[in-house]
Write a protein that holds these residues in place. Structure first.
Motif, mmCIF file in Angstrom:
data_model
loop_
_atom_site.group_PDB
_atom_site.id
_atom_site.type_symbol
_atom_site.label_atom_id
_atom_site.label_comp_id
_atom_site.label_asym_id
_atom_site.label_seq_id
_atom_site.Cartn_x
_atom_site.Cartn_y
_atom_site.Cartn_z
ATOM 1 N N SER A 169 3.325 -36.731 78.421
ATOM 2 C CA SER A 169 3.367 -35.288 78.158
ATOM 3 C C SER A 169 3.703 -35.013 76.702
ATOM 4 O O SER A 169 3.102 -34.138 76.066
ATOM 5 C CB SER A 169 4.391 -34.604 79.066
ATOM 6 N N ASP A 170 4.672 -35.758 76.155
ATOM 7 C CA ASP A 170 5.033 -35.604 74.744
ATOM 8 C C ASP A 170 3.863 -35.955 73.836
ATOM 9 O O ASP A 170 3.606 -35.276 72.833
ATOM 10 C CB ASP A 170 6.231 -36.486 74.381
ATOM 11 N N ILE A 229 -7.630 -23.655 69.355
ATOM 12 C CA ILE A 229 -8.475 -24.775 69.765
ATOM 13 C C ILE A 229 -9.039 -24.485 71.149
ATOM 14 O O ILE A 229 -8.452 -23.733 71.926
ATOM 15 C CB ILE A 229 -7.711 -26.118 69.794
ATOM 16 N N GLU A 230 -10.177 -25.069 71.423
ATOM 17 C CA GLU A 230 -10.761 -25.039 72.763
ATOM 18 C C GLU A 230 -10.891 -26.475 73.222
ATOM 19 O O GLU A 230 -11.387 -27.318 72.478
ATOM 20 C CB GLU A 230 -12.136 -24.375 72.753
ATOM 21 N N ILE A 231 -10.429 -26.726 74.413
ATOM 22 C CA ILE A 231 -10.482 -28.082 74.944
ATOM 23 C C ILE A 231 -11.087 -28.067 76.339
ATOM 24 O O ILE A 231 -11.042 -27.050 77.039
ATOM 25 C CB ILE A 231 -9.083 -28.739 75.000
ATOM 26 N N GLN A 232 -11.635 -29.179 76.725
ATOM 27 C CA GLN A 232 -12.103 -29.406 78.086
ATOM 28 C C GLN A 232 -11.017 -30.233 78.773
ATOM 29 O O GLN A 232 -10.669 -31.317 78.289
ATOM 30 C CB GLN A 232 -13.421 -30.186 78.066
ATOM 31 N N ARG A 233 -10.473 -29.718 79.843
ATOM 32 C CA ARG A 233 -9.365 -30.382 80.519
ATOM 33 C C ARG A 233 -9.731 -31.803 80.937
ATOM 34 O O ARG A 233 -8.976 -32.748 80.698
ATOM 35 C CB ARG A 233 -8.959 -29.551 81.736
ATOM 36 N N CYS A 277 -5.238 -40.006 81.960
ATOM 37 C CA CYS A 277 -4.322 -39.381 82.903
ATOM 38 C C CYS A 277 -5.115 -38.449 83.816
ATOM 39 O O CYS A 277 -6.309 -38.248 83.615
ATOM 40 C CB CYS A 277 -3.225 -38.610 82.160
ATOM 41 N N VAL A 278 -4.450 -37.888 84.784
ATOM 42 C CA VAL A 278 -5.119 -36.952 85.686
ATOM 43 C C VAL A 278 -5.170 -35.567 85.039
ATOM 44 O O VAL A 278 -4.291 -35.220 84.242
ATOM 45 C CB VAL A 278 -4.407 -36.889 87.057
ATOM 46 N N PRO A 279 -6.188 -34.780 85.357
ATOM 47 C CA PRO A 279 -6.298 -33.439 84.764
ATOM 48 C C PRO A 279 -5.082 -32.549 85.023
ATOM 49 O O PRO A 279 -4.737 -31.708 84.184
ATOM 50 C CB PRO A 279 -7.554 -32.863 85.432
ATOM 51 N N SER A 280 -4.399 -32.759 86.140
ATOM 52 C CA SER A 280 -3.212 -31.937 86.411
ATOM 53 C C SER A 280 -2.099 -32.201 85.390
ATOM 54 O O SER A 280 -1.261 -31.327 85.147
ATOM 55 C CB SER A 280 -2.702 -32.163 87.834
ATOM 56 N N ASN A 301 -2.775 -29.792 82.690
ATOM 57 C CA ASN A 301 -2.306 -28.473 83.136
ATOM 58 C C ASN A 301 -0.796 -28.345 82.972
ATOM 59 O O ASN A 301 -0.301 -27.311 82.516
ATOM 60 C CB ASN A 301 -2.663 -28.229 84.603
ATOM 61 N N TYR A 302 -0.071 -29.389 83.363
ATOM 62 C CA TYR A 302 1.384 -29.370 83.262
ATOM 63 C C TYR A 302 1.826 -29.178 81.814
ATOM 64 O O TYR A 302 2.679 -28.340 81.525
ATOM 65 C CB TYR A 302 1.983 -30.662 83.838
#
Length: 152
Positions: free
Chosen positions: A5-6, A23-27, A36-39, A42-43
């Motif tokens: 996360s950091d 910025i625009e990103i694709q998850r 990592c997982v897309p969630s 989100n976190y």
């Protein structure tokens, strides 16, 4: 050792600094990049790129969807006094206070030591009053501390 996360947070902040403040990103692409997982993406975005911390996040779901993160800049130092009174108001939650402290630290308007002192003072454990009095006292203390630190 820093956690994922950091690392994701620092990566996104670096891109924001290098770019035009947005910025625009694709998850899914970002999740693939960091294995990592897309969630997890989100976190990071929902906890570290909040309005209280000075970020505006927009998202579009579905195919071709994106997440747009924009940095909200603090006003110029000359108008900071007005901004303090307008943003704090008559009461302030602990989350909002910590978010404002974070913004001021990121903008280098206060030092890390000043930020730590301010965080310790606005903590709900220190202001041992019932709501709504606690939020009213916190707002007054934040205004007083910021006016003293940032000038009148």
């Amino acid at each position: 050792m820093r956690n994922i996360s950091d690392i994701i947070e620092q990566y996104l902040k670096r891109i924001l600094q290098e770019g035009e403040g947005a910025i625009e990103i694709q998850r899914n692409d970002l999740a693939d990049q960091f294995s990592c997982v897309p969630s997890q993406i989100n976190y990071v975005i929902s906890t570290r790129f909040t309005l209280e911390k000075g970020y505006l996040v927009e998202s579009k779901r579905g195919g071709g969807g994106y997440i747009r993160i924009r940095r909200i800049e603090l006003p110029a130092h000359s108008t900071i006094h007005t901004h303090i009174h307008e943003s704090i108001g008559q009461n302030m939650s602990q989350v909002a206070a910590e978010g404002l402290i974070y913004q001021l630290l990121e903008a280098r308007l206060i030092s890390k030591r000043e930020a730590e002192l301010m965080r310790s003072v606005v903590c709900r454990d220190v202001i041992s009053l019932n709501l709504p009095y606690r939020d009213e006292v916190r707002a007054r203390m934040m205004k007083a501390m910021l006016i003293s630190l940032l000038g009148s």
